[in-house]
Each structure stands twice: as structure tokens, then as C-alpha cells.
Design a protein around this motif. Structure first.
Motif, PDB file in Angstrom:
ATOM      1  N   LEU A 361       0.832  -1.204   0.000  1.00 40.12           N
ATOM      2  CA  LEU A 361       0.000   0.000   0.000  1.00 40.12           C
ATOM      3  C   LEU A 361       0.867   1.255   0.000  1.00 40.12           C
ATOM      4  N   GLU A 362       1.921   1.262   0.798  1.00 39.42           N
ATOM      5  CA  GLU A 362       2.827   2.414   0.831  1.00 39.42           C
ATOM      6  C   GLU A 362       3.589   2.547  -0.483  1.00 39.42           C
ATOM      7  N   GLN A 363       4.038   1.412  -1.030  1.00 44.25           N
ATOM      8  CA  GLN A 363       4.804   1.461  -2.273  1.00 44.25           C
ATOM      9  C   GLN A 363       3.967   2.022  -3.421  1.00 44.25           C
ATOM     10  N   CYS A 364       2.671   1.724  -3.427  1.00 44.54           N
ATOM     11  CA  CYS A 364       1.814   2.207  -4.509  1.00 44.54           C
ATOM     12  C   CYS A 364       1.759   3.730  -4.546  1.00 44.54           C
ATOM     13  N   ILE A 402      -0.535  -5.049  -8.078  1.00 45.69           N
ATOM     14  CA  ILE A 402      -1.435  -4.501  -7.058  1.00 45.69           C
ATOM     15  C   ILE A 402      -1.689  -3.025  -7.303  1.00 45.69           C
ATOM     16  N   CYS A 403      -0.633  -2.279  -7.559  1.00 42.91           N
ATOM     17  CA  CYS A 403      -0.776  -0.830  -7.700  1.00 42.91           C
ATOM     18  C   CYS A 403      -1.609  -0.454  -8.922  1.00 42.91           C
ATOM     19  N   VAL A 408      -5.354   3.337  -5.741  1.00 41.06           N
ATOM     20  CA  VAL A 408      -4.846   4.324  -4.784  1.00 41.06           C
ATOM     21  C   VAL A 408      -3.852   5.223  -5.521  1.00 41.06           C
ATOM     22  N   PRO A 409      -4.086   6.535  -5.561  1.00 44.04           N
ATOM     23  CA  PRO A 409      -3.230   7.411  -6.364  1.00 44.04           C
ATOM     24  C   PRO A 409      -1.836   7.581  -5.783  1.00 44.04           C
ATOM     25  N   ALA A 410      -0.902   7.818  -6.673  1.00 45.15           N
ATOM     26  CA  ALA A 410       0.479   8.060  -6.267  1.00 45.15           C
ATOM     27  C   ALA A 410       0.635   9.485  -5.757  1.00 45.15           C
TER      28      ALA A 410
END
Length: 651
Positions: A361-364, A402-403, A408-410
Motif C-alpha cells: 500500500l505504501e509502495q503504490c 497490485i498498484c 490508490v493514487p500516487a
């Protein structure tokens, strides 16, 4: 014993009126996270968790989940303060955030336990948002189990990740339904948590300590709260604008190259050896059983070349396992693919311990949109064919899929560039960190922290600043006087975890399960040796008592003396095996992953002598002697078969 911040949390995640704001924009500039209309941060005392050092104070920092979303809910982040042993503290406090709270707690305990650091500095631990100790943990066990399940198929890595993506989508949907905002889990928000904690605790200044990707959080804090940052300790520095995936591939190659250089030419080219191992597994097969600690089930794996690369990288993150990786890769290239099994368990344990769903989730938001593509083999010039994908790190393949699937936007790419900091910094660079090449760390430190000093940690496997005496000594000296030059190289890690040579091991991977049963005090994995040991010890005690009694009565003891050979040799066998194996593990902790010391199989001679010596017992008179002989025969046969299977037969 490391403590967990789990017990320090007291508040519940509280949705603010107006819903979750899941459709909010991504976090903005790391240096200007807006909290104009979001709930203010505050702290409240809480009970400290079991095992926390004496005198510690604990509490919960309540912060907005997403400071850029006016309708965000609040979340509670446990924190703990270990006061300096000498008050008032002579030095500034040290904040520790090194990934999971378990890792941070271990580091904090080492710092507080150091005579110099612990006496002069308060040590503060803050749980990272989304962690299991917080009031709004982000867990997605189905996604982790699905990822482990990719080891059971031989599809391409991208094809294998479909179930992982589906599970993450469901977890994100559940989070939103509960009032959560997945866009609040990124570097900028975490950095703002750190600033809020300092202000709430009333510290005018402190020193920041991060490890791995949390070093970019500390880099961000140094930019948004510069007057309050007395110094920064970076244990492996990954700047905010890094290509995280590219660094991981470069780090794996560099780590293997440095292991080769320390192997006295026994493993001259480990990067090529890994490539050959992956090719062999891709052409043939590598099957076995791996334990899934999330679902508590065993899975039958069927590895691909990419799985081999990924398992190797994860194993190299543990110095105890890293020292045995070269030997394992050599065995795989020789066709003994079963030698991968213990490393599969090590890799899965390390993966799960790192909170992979939260990491994805954080990496995305912070990393994936900006990192490089997977490695490929270029097509022949003029062929018109597409490049051929090379074996890759499946953890990054999972993040890519996943991303692209969770929506979930960057973060704004322009916010990843952080100005150089004027704070003094101490940077540790492990030369066998499989995620980060040490040469890159030195360049990053010079660019981002001009007043930095770099300590190169020579080890076999990733070495943290506090895991080795030399690193802790340099940290202690620097904290006392950040401008004083420190030692630039620490070599004790290479001596602590020497690369295992072929002549130092008798190959048998089955011993790994026995050592794990001893470590976890699991009697089911030790039934045969426990029964044998109890039988031999009780027999020896009875024999000694009987011998003393008969000698006192001046009765013949010749045959009785002969009947004592089995229990004597049985106890001697167990004692010798324990001494030899435990001594070898103390010197080379990774040895059980690949085998036992060459002396161990020869200890079976004691078992054989004891078994043959049961014959005189049959000649003793009485039903008791006959029962003893029969029982001893069965117990010895069971032990000899078990020992041959575990320690003698190659596996």
C-alpha cells in the motif's frame, strides 16, 4: 527480550463526520502536508506493554489519517519512551522508527541497553501508521496467503499475481467501508506523525533514526522540521527520489559479489551461480513443503526461476541465513533442488514479518509509480521480437500488479525531490544488503546530507547498525559528538557470520526442522530423541544404583557392568551430539539450513556400540531384564533409524 507496542494502544480509530474521504487526492508535498481542516494531533497516556523496560512511559498519539482530507478519521499510534538511566539526560532524545514496531522495539532496547547511549539519551519508539499495534491496522492476510500461493505454480510471475490483486482490492474496499482512507499511508503522512509526536512530547530537538525505507521518512522530517532535528541516523539510506526496484536488483548482485570475495575462491561468481540455479529450476523442477504462517497450513511448492531469485534475496536479509546461501546455490546448480526447502521457510517468515500488505500500500503511493521496469534480455537486433523477461523479484511484480489494480493514487512526483539537509548525519551501509548496494548509499548520503559520515558494515548478509558491536560503538561515539570522526569500516560482521565452506558441512537439510523444534520447544518434532534420552538416562541411573548395591553385597557384577554399556554410550551419544551441533551453530548460525558438522554422522558409532551391547542384557536373569532388553532394542532401533534419516543420509 523485545517488547511489542501492541499493549500500549488505548484509543479506537474514530471516523470524523462526513465519511472516509477515500476519494481524496493523494498526499501533497511532503514539506507541506495540510492540516488546516483536519483534526489536530494529541497524546494520551496508556499502559506500557509487557516486557517494556522499567521506568518507560507509554501513550497513544492520535493523528488525522489523512491530513489533506478535512473529513478524515483519526487513528491512534502507540509510542513508548525509555528514559535515560541518568536524569536529567545529558543528550537529546533519539526517535527510533525502523519498519515494524517489533524491529523498532529491538533497536530501542539495544540503544537503551548500551551503557553510553542509554545513560545519556531518552529513546522514543513510535508505531508506524497501519501497523498491527495501531488502532487502525491495515492487514490483508488473504493477499499474503495468495502471494505465498504463487510458489505453488509455475506460471509467469505476472500471471500468478491475480489472486493477490483480488485479495488486496477486497481489503482496500473493506478499509474504505470502515471509514478509512488508503491515501493516508505514505511517507508524507508518516513524517508529519513524527513532527506531531515531538511537539506533543515537548522536545525542542531530537535525533532521528530510520532503517531501510523509513530513512526516507527521516529525510523528510529533517526537511519539514529542520530546527528540531539535532541529527539523523540512517541505517541503509534510501532517499525519497530513489528507484527502489532498481536498487534492489543492484543490491542483490552486489551482495552476492561481496560474498564471493569473502569465500576464499570457493564460490568465485555467485551472481552467475544464482542465474544458473534459476535456469536449472526453470528447466526442471524444485518441489517441497513450505509453511504458511498466516493460514497455518503447509503448502506444496513448485518453484520457478523468479522464485529462486526472490528466496535468495529474502534469505540474504538475514546474516545467519546468508552465510549458508552460497553453499545452497552450489547444491542447486548441481541438481539438488531440495536444498531450497529450508530457505523457502526462512524467506516466507521474513516476508510475513515485514507486513507485506502494508508495504505494498505504501509502495503504490511513494515508490512504485516511479521505479524502473523489470529486467529483460534484449531481442536480437532486427528480429522484431519483444525482449525476453528475465527471472525477477516477485515481491516487486506483486507490487506492480497490485498498484495497477487497487486505485490508490500516487504522490505528486515533484514532491519526491527533497533539498539537502544541514543536519549532521551518521549513515550505515551494509556491503551485503540485498536491497541496497553500499556504494549507492555513500553517494546518496553525500548529496542529501553534506555533513554526513558513512560507516561501511562488512558482513555476510544485511547488517544493521545496532546488530554488531562495532556499529553500536560508532553510533555511541557519534551521538556524544556528531562532528567527531567515526570509524569508517566495521568488519566484525564478516567474522561473526563466516561463509560456510563445503568441507565444513555434511549435507542434510532435514536437521533444520529438528533445530527449529528445539528453538520453539516443540516436542512433536523431537519425540524419538526425547524418548531415547529419557530411556537412556533412567537406565543409567538404575544401573548405577544396582551396581552400587550389588558391589556392597559383594555379589558378582561382571555381567552387570557389561549391561551398563548401552546407557553409557546412549547418554554419551546425546551429550556429544548436543555439544558438537550447538557449538557449530554458535559459530555458524546458518549451518542447520544446509547440514551438520562432518563429525556428527560418525557419532552414530556410539549408537551402534550401544545397540550391540544390549546382547549381554538378554543374558541377565529375570523377567525385568528381558523386558529391559526388549524395550532397549526397540528404542535403539528407533533412534538409529531417526538419526540416519536426519543426520547421516544426504538430503
Amino acid at each position: 527480550m523485545a517488547f511489542s507496542l501492541m499493549g500500549a494502544s488505548s484509543a479506537l480509530a474514530t471516523p470524523s463526520p462526513g465519511g472516509s474521504g477515500a476519494s481524496s487526492a493523494a498526499a501533497g508535498d511532503a514539506a507541506s502536508v495540510s492540516a488546516a481542516a483536519a483534526p489536530r494531533a494529541e497524546i494520551a497516556p496508556a499502559d506500557c506493554p509487557p516486557g517494556a523496560p522499567g521506568g518507560s512511559t507509554c501513550g497513544t498519539l492520535t493523528v488525522p489519517e489523512n491530513r489533506n482530507n478535512p473529513s478524515t478519521r483519526t487513528i491512534g499510534l502507540p509510542y513508548l519512551v525509555i528514559p535515560a538511566s541518568q536524569q536529567p539526560a545529558a543528550g537529546v532524545p533519539v526517535l527510533v522508527m525502523t519498519g515494524s514496531s517489533a524491529q523498532s522495539s529491538e533497536v530501542a532496547e539495544r540503544l537503551a541497553g548500551d551503557p553510553s547511549i542509554g545513560a545519556a539519551h531518552d529513546v522514543v519508539v513510535l508505531a508506524q501508521r497501519g501497523g498491527s499495534e495501531t488502532t487502525a491496522p491495515f492487514r490483508c492476510d488473504p493477499a499474503v496467503t495468495a502471494y505465498i500461493g504463487t510458489m505453488t505454480t509455475t506460471d509467469t510471475p505476472a500471471e500468478e499475481m491475480g489472486d493477490v490483486v483480488t485479495a488486496m482490492q477486497a481489503c482496500i474496499a473493506d478499509m474504505i467501508a470502515e471509514g478509512g482512507d488508503p491515501s493516508g499511508y505514505n511517507r508524507a503522512q508518516t513524517a508529519a506523525d513524527v513532527v506531531d509526536l515531538r511537539a506533543a512530547l515537548g522536545y525542542p530537538t531530537w535525533t532521528l533514526m530510520g532503517q531501510g525505507t523509513t530513512t526516507s521518512v527521516m529525510q523528510t522530517v529533517a526537511a519539514i522540521d529542520p530546527a528540531a532535528v539535532a541529527g539523523v541516523v540512517l541505517d541503509g539510506f534510501v532517499p525519497a527520489d530513489s528507484d527502489l526496484k532498481g536498487l534492489a536488483y543492484a543490491g542483490l548482485s552486489a551482495a552476492l559479489t561481496n560474498l564471493s570475495s569473502r569465500s576464499s575462491d570457493e564460490y568465485p561468481d555467485l551472481p552467475t551461480t544464482l542465474s544458473d540455479a534459476g535456469t536449472l529450476v526453470g528447466e526442471e523442477s524444485a518441489n517441497g513443503i513450505v509453511s504458511d504462517p498466516v493460514s497455518q497450513r503447509d503448502r506444496y511448492y513448485d518453484l520457478t526461476a523468479s522464485d529462486v531469485v526472490t528466496l535468495t534475496q529474502l534469505a540474504l536479509g538475514d546474516p545467519a541465513a546468508a552465510e549458508s546461501v552460497p553453499f545452497m546455490l552450489n547444491r542447486v546448480t548441481g541438481g539438488e533442488t531440495n536444498s531450497l526447502q529450508p530457505f523457502a521457510d526462512v524467506a516466507v517468515e521474513r516476508l510475513v514479518a515485514g507486513d507485506p500488505a502494508l508495504t505494498w500500500l505504501e509502495q503504490c503511493q511513494d515508490w512504485q509509480p516511479f521505479w524502473s521496469a523489470d529486467p529483460t534480455q534484449p531481442a536480437a537486433e532486427g528480429s522484431g521480437e519483444d525482449p525476453t523477461p528475465l527471472p525477477g523479484l516477485t515481491t516487486f511484480v506483486a507490487a506492480d500488479r497490485i498498484c495497477s489494480g487497487i486505485g490508490v493514487p500516487a504522490v505528486d512526483g515533484g514532491t519526491r525531490s527533497i533539498p539537502a539537509s544541514g543536519a549532521p548525519a551518521l549513515v550505515f551501509a551494509s556491503d551485503t544488503d540485498p536491497d541496497l548496494p553500499s556504494d549507492s548509499v555513500s553517494g546518496f548520503a553525500a548529496a542529501s546530507f553534506p555533513r554526513s559520515q558513512v560507516v561501511r558494515m562488512q558482513s555476510n548478509g544485511a547488517a544493521s547498525a545496532t546488530s554488531l558491536d562495532c556499529g553500536l560503538q560508532q553510533l555511541s561515539s557519534w551521538l556524544a559528538s556528531p562532528e567527531t570522526p567515526v570509524q569508517t569500516d566495521c568488519t566484525d560482521g564478516a567474522d561473526r557470520y563466516p561463509v560456510i565452506a563445503a568441507d565444513d558441512v555434511h549435507e542434510t537439510i532435514r536437521v533444520a526442522s529438528v533445530v527449529e523444534s528445539v528453538r520453539t520447544l516443540d516436542p512433536l518434532g523431537l519425540v524419538v530423541p526425547l524418548v531415547f534420552g529419557a530411556f537412556a538416562v533412567l537406565w543409567l541411573l538404575g544401573w548405577v544404583i544396582t551396581l552400587i548395591v550389588q558391589a556392597a553385597r559383594r555379589e558378582p557384577v561382571g555381567l552387570l557392568i557389561a549391561s551398563g554399556v548401552p546407557p553409557i554410550t546412549g547418554v554419551a551419544f546425546l551429550a556429544a551430539a548436543w555439544i558438537v551441533v550447538s557449538g557449530a551453530i554458535a559459530a555458524t548460525p546458518g549451518l542447520p539450513l544446509v547440514g551438520v558438522p562432518p563429525l556428527v554422522p560418525w557419532l552414530g558409532i556410539l549408537l551402534g556400540v550401544g545397540f550391540l551391547a544390549i546382547i549381554p542384557v538378554w543374558r541377565l536373569r529375570g523377567r525385568g531384564a528381558a523386558a529391559l532388553a526388549a524395550g532397549a532394542t526397540l528404542v535403539w532401533i528407533a533412534m538409529m533409524v531417526w538419526f540416519a534419516w536426519i543426520a547421516v543420509l544426504s538430503s
